[in-house]
Write a protein that holds these residues in place. Structure first.
Motif, PDB file in Angstrom:
ATOM      1  N   GLY A  80       4.650  -1.063   6.904  1.00  0.00           N
ATOM      2  CA  GLY A  80       4.869  -1.649   5.592  1.00  0.00           C
ATOM      3  C   GLY A  80       4.398  -0.828   4.413  1.00  0.00           C
ATOM      4  O   GLY A  80       4.463  -1.298   3.271  1.00  0.00           O
ATOM      5  N   TYR A  81       3.936   0.392   4.644  1.00  0.00           N
ATOM      6  CA  TYR A  81       3.533   1.256   3.536  1.00  0.00           C
ATOM      7  C   TYR A  81       4.765   1.768   2.796  1.00  0.00           C
ATOM      8  O   TYR A  81       5.800   2.062   3.409  1.00  0.00           O
ATOM      9  CB  TYR A  81       2.757   2.471   4.039  1.00  0.00           C
ATOM     10  N   ALA A  82       4.647   1.910   1.492  1.00  0.00           N
ATOM     11  CA  ALA A  82       5.567   2.753   0.746  1.00  0.00           C
ATOM     12  C   ALA A  82       5.076   4.187   0.915  1.00  0.00           C
ATOM     13  O   ALA A  82       3.893   4.462   0.726  1.00  0.00           O
ATOM     14  CB  ALA A  82       5.579   2.362  -0.726  1.00  0.00           C
ATOM     15  N   VAL A  83       5.973   5.097   1.288  1.00  0.00           N
ATOM     16  CA  VAL A  83       5.549   6.428   1.706  1.00  0.00           C
ATOM     17  C   VAL A  83       6.191   7.497   0.836  1.00  0.00           C
ATOM     18  O   VAL A  83       7.408   7.500   0.627  1.00  0.00           O
ATOM     19  CB  VAL A  83       5.902   6.693   3.182  1.00  0.00           C
ATOM     20  N   ALA A  84       5.360   8.411   0.347  1.00  0.00           N
ATOM     21  CA  ALA A  84       5.834   9.626  -0.301  1.00  0.00           C
ATOM     22  C   ALA A  84       5.825  10.731   0.745  1.00  0.00           C
ATOM     23  O   ALA A  84       4.772  11.081   1.284  1.00  0.00           O
ATOM     24  CB  ALA A  84       4.945   9.996  -1.487  1.00  0.00           C
ATOM     25  N   VAL A  85       6.995  11.256   1.047  1.00  0.00           N
ATOM     26  CA  VAL A  85       7.163  12.267   2.093  1.00  0.00           C
ATOM     27  C   VAL A  85       7.152  13.639   1.432  1.00  0.00           C
ATOM     28  O   VAL A  85       8.115  14.041   0.776  1.00  0.00           O
ATOM     29  CB  VAL A  85       8.482  12.054   2.860  1.00  0.00           C
ATOM     30  N   HIS A  86       6.058  14.361   1.613  1.00  0.00           N
ATOM     31  CA  HIS A  86       5.946  15.681   1.001  1.00  0.00           C
ATOM     32  C   HIS A  86       6.600  16.741   1.887  1.00  0.00           C
ATOM     33  O   HIS A  86       6.523  16.683   3.111  1.00  0.00           O
ATOM     34  CB  HIS A  86       4.471  16.048   0.797  1.00  0.00           C
ATOM     35  N   TYR A  87       7.229  17.704   1.238  1.00  0.00           N
ATOM     36  CA  TYR A  87       7.782  18.852   1.938  1.00  0.00           C
ATOM     37  C   TYR A  87       7.442  20.114   1.156  1.00  0.00           C
ATOM     38  O   TYR A  87       7.238  20.077  -0.057  1.00  0.00           O
ATOM     39  CB  TYR A  87       9.303  18.730   2.103  1.00  0.00           C
ATOM     40  N   ALA A  88       7.371  21.245   1.868  1.00  0.00           N
ATOM     41  CA  ALA A  88       7.191  22.533   1.205  1.00  0.00           C
ATOM     42  C   ALA A  88       8.516  23.286   1.181  1.00  0.00           C
ATOM     43  O   ALA A  88       8.915  23.813   0.149  1.00  0.00           O
ATOM     44  CB  ALA A  88       6.124  23.361   1.908  1.00  0.00           C
ATOM     45  N   GLY A  89       9.230  23.310   2.322  1.00  0.00           N
ATOM     46  CA  GLY A  89      10.481  24.037   2.374  1.00  0.00           C
ATOM     47  C   GLY A  89      11.651  23.242   2.923  1.00  0.00           C
ATOM     48  O   GLY A  89      12.802  23.548   2.645  1.00  0.00           O
ATOM     49  N   ASN A  90      11.365  22.192   3.703  1.00  0.00           N
ATOM     50  CA  ASN A  90      12.423  21.470   4.392  1.00  0.00           C
ATOM     51  C   ASN A  90      12.771  20.180   3.659  1.00  0.00           C
ATOM     52  O   ASN A  90      12.499  19.076   4.133  1.00  0.00           O
ATOM     53  CB  ASN A  90      12.003  21.170   5.833  1.00  0.00           C
ATOM     54  N   ARG A 144       0.842  -1.193   0.000  1.00  0.00           N
ATOM     55  CA  ARG A 144       0.000   0.000   0.000  1.00  0.00           C
ATOM     56  C   ARG A 144       0.877   1.243   0.000  1.00  0.00           C
ATOM     57  O   ARG A 144       1.940   1.273   0.628  1.00  0.00           O
ATOM     58  CB  ARG A 144      -0.944  -0.009   1.208  1.00  0.00           C
ATOM     59  N   VAL A 145       0.403   2.257  -0.694  1.00  0.00           N
ATOM     60  CA  VAL A 145       1.168   3.489  -0.883  1.00  0.00           C
ATOM     61  C   VAL A 145       0.465   4.632  -0.170  1.00  0.00           C
ATOM     62  O   VAL A 145      -0.746   4.832  -0.345  1.00  0.00           O
ATOM     63  CB  VAL A 145       1.322   3.820  -2.386  1.00  0.00           C
ATOM     64  N   ALA A 146       1.225   5.400   0.609  1.00  0.00           N
ATOM     65  CA  ALA A 146       0.675   6.560   1.314  1.00  0.00           C
ATOM     66  C   ALA A 146       1.451   7.813   0.926  1.00  0.00           C
ATOM     67  O   ALA A 146       2.687   7.802   0.863  1.00  0.00           O
ATOM     68  CB  ALA A 146       0.748   6.354   2.821  1.00  0.00           C
ATOM     69  N   LEU A 147       0.715   8.883   0.686  1.00  0.00           N
ATOM     70  CA  LEU A 147       1.291  10.210   0.502  1.00  0.00           C
ATOM     71  C   LEU A 147       0.978  11.020   1.752  1.00  0.00           C
ATOM     72  O   LEU A 147      -0.202  11.147   2.132  1.00  0.00           O
ATOM     73  CB  LEU A 147       0.697  10.883  -0.733  1.00  0.00           C
ATOM     74  N   VAL A 148       2.007  11.572   2.388  1.00  0.00           N
ATOM     75  CA  VAL A 148       1.830  12.369   3.597  1.00  0.00           C
ATOM     76  C   VAL A 148       2.302  13.789   3.306  1.00  0.00           C
ATOM     77  O   VAL A 148       3.498  14.035   3.134  1.00  0.00           O
ATOM     78  CB  VAL A 148       2.615  11.787   4.791  1.00  0.00           C
ATOM     79  N   THR A 149       1.362  14.738   3.227  1.00  0.00           N
ATOM     80  CA  THR A 149       1.775  16.126   3.063  1.00  0.00           C
ATOM     81  C   THR A 149       2.227  16.677   4.409  1.00  0.00           C
ATOM     82  O   THR A 149       1.747  16.256   5.461  1.00  0.00           O
ATOM     83  CB  THR A 149       0.650  17.006   2.496  1.00  0.00           C
ATOM     84  N   GLY A 150       3.171  17.615   4.356  1.00  0.00           N
ATOM     85  CA  GLY A 150       3.752  18.099   5.600  1.00  0.00           C
ATOM     86  C   GLY A 150       4.523  17.015   6.313  1.00  0.00           C
ATOM     87  O   GLY A 150       4.685  17.046   7.535  1.00  0.00           O
ATOM     88  N   GLY A 151       5.032  16.057   5.546  1.00  0.00           N
ATOM     89  CA  GLY A 151       5.668  14.881   6.135  1.00  0.00           C
ATOM     90  C   GLY A 151       7.068  15.106   6.663  1.00  0.00           C
ATOM     91  O   GLY A 151       7.664  14.185   7.219  1.00  0.00           O
ATOM     92  N   SER A 152       7.582  16.319   6.514  1.00  0.00           N
ATOM     93  CA  SER A 152       8.960  16.571   6.930  1.00  0.00           C
ATOM     94  C   SER A 152       9.080  17.120   8.339  1.00  0.00           C
ATOM     95  O   SER A 152      10.188  17.451   8.774  1.00  0.00           O
ATOM     96  CB  SER A 152       9.639  17.535   5.941  1.00  0.00           C
ATOM     97  N   GLY A 153       7.966  17.233   9.069  1.00  0.00           N
ATOM     98  CA  GLY A 153       8.094  17.758  10.418  1.00  0.00           C
ATOM     99  C   GLY A 153       6.883  17.516  11.287  1.00  0.00           C
ATOM    100  O   GLY A 153       5.786  17.280  10.793  1.00  0.00           O
ATOM    101  N   GLY A 154       7.109  17.542  12.609  1.00  0.00           N
ATOM    102  CA  GLY A 154       6.019  17.469  13.573  1.00  0.00           C
ATOM    103  C   GLY A 154       5.201  16.201  13.453  1.00  0.00           C
ATOM    104  O   GLY A 154       5.732  15.088  13.380  1.00  0.00           O
ATOM    105  N   ILE A 155       3.892  16.360  13.426  1.00  0.00           N
ATOM    106  CA  ILE A 155       2.997  15.219  13.321  1.00  0.00           C
ATOM    107  C   ILE A 155       3.207  14.468  12.013  1.00  0.00           C
ATOM    108  O   ILE A 155       3.176  13.239  11.974  1.00  0.00           O
ATOM    109  CB  ILE A 155       1.535  15.688  13.468  1.00  0.00           C
TER     110      ILE A 155
END
Length: 246
Positions: free
Chosen positions: A31-41, A8-19
């Motif tokens: 076991g997810y494949a994860v796309a880690v979204h960032y805006a600035g970091n 299963r594939v998950a996209l997490v926005t704001g994934g570079s910090g905090g929650i």
């Protein structure tokens, strides 16, 4: 449906910090494949990806402004092309400049609305078009919509809009086997929450919930993982994940 590797594939926005970071780590551990979204970091996102891949997981870093529909469309394309599809979208991206309504700067207010409301709309729109059957869309609100702390007016206004959007989208996806929910954390020990607060304020807030502590990012990630996976009968809801805060 899952991707070509039955992952299963998950996209997490704001994934570079905090929650968002805690959510990325939790989903990767399950076991997810994860796309880690960032805006600035980007550096933080790249570090997370390196940690996950070093532990034999699958992750990529993807950057874009969540409120830019063209950029987010390209980002969703990139995730699908690289990881094989999208099953879960977790939208933690948000900003929280505080201040009293009477004195609040309108340019700052516009920035809050652009990121928190337009950004959630853009991400939710793409998710509604892309998430596969059996998947989940998880947006983020706040428990302050109920606690109504002074100085949170613009932030609460944006998150109340997120709740309304989320609950309607759940009903618009009737028959798609896709759940849509919002998570509403209480006071949680993240840089976004702690910034600008003195020790006395933090101590007071930590005692407000019956469990008498601040939430930790991992507490919120547990709720997200439940909604992303086994919580298939929870749909069109706002979950107040706050240790019992009234």
């Amino acid at each position: 449906m899952t991707n070509r590797n039955n992952t299963r594939v998950a996209l997490v926005t704001g994934g570079s910090g905090g929650i968002g970071e805690a959510v990325v780590q939790k989903l990767a551990s399950e076991g997810y494949a994860v796309a880690v979204h960032y805006a600035g970091n980007q550096a933080k996102a790249d570090t997370l990806v390196e940690e996950i891949t070093a532990a034999d997981g699958t992750a990529i870093a993807v950057g874009a402004d969540v409120a830019d529909e063209t950029a987010m469309q390209a980002l969703f394309d990139q995730v699908e092309d690289t990881l094989g599809g999208i099953d879960v979208v977790v939208n933690t991206a948000g900003i929280m400049p505080l201040g009293p309504i009477a004195d609040y700067d309108l340019e700052t207010f516009d920035r809050v609305i652009r990121t928190n409301v337009r950004g959630t709309f853009v991400v939710s729109q793409q998710a509604a078009r892309r998430v596969r059957s059996g998947g989940a869309i998880i947006n983020f609100s706040t428990s302050v919509t109920r606690t109504q702390f002074p100085s949170y007016g613009p932030y609460v206004a944006s998150k109340a809009a997120v709740e309304g959007l989320t609950l309607i989208l759940a009903r618009e996806l009737h028959g798609k086997d896709i759940t849509v929910n919002a998570v509403a954390p209480g006071p949680t020990a993240t840089p976004l929450f702690l910034d600008g607060k003195d020790a006395q304020t933090i101590e007071k807030l930590s005692k407000a919930a019956p469990l008498e502590r601040l939430g930790q990012p991992g507490d919120i990630a547990e709720t997200v993982a439940f909604l992303a996976g086994p919580g298939r009968w929870v749909n069109g809801q706002t979950l107040f994940t706050n240790g019992g805060l009234a």
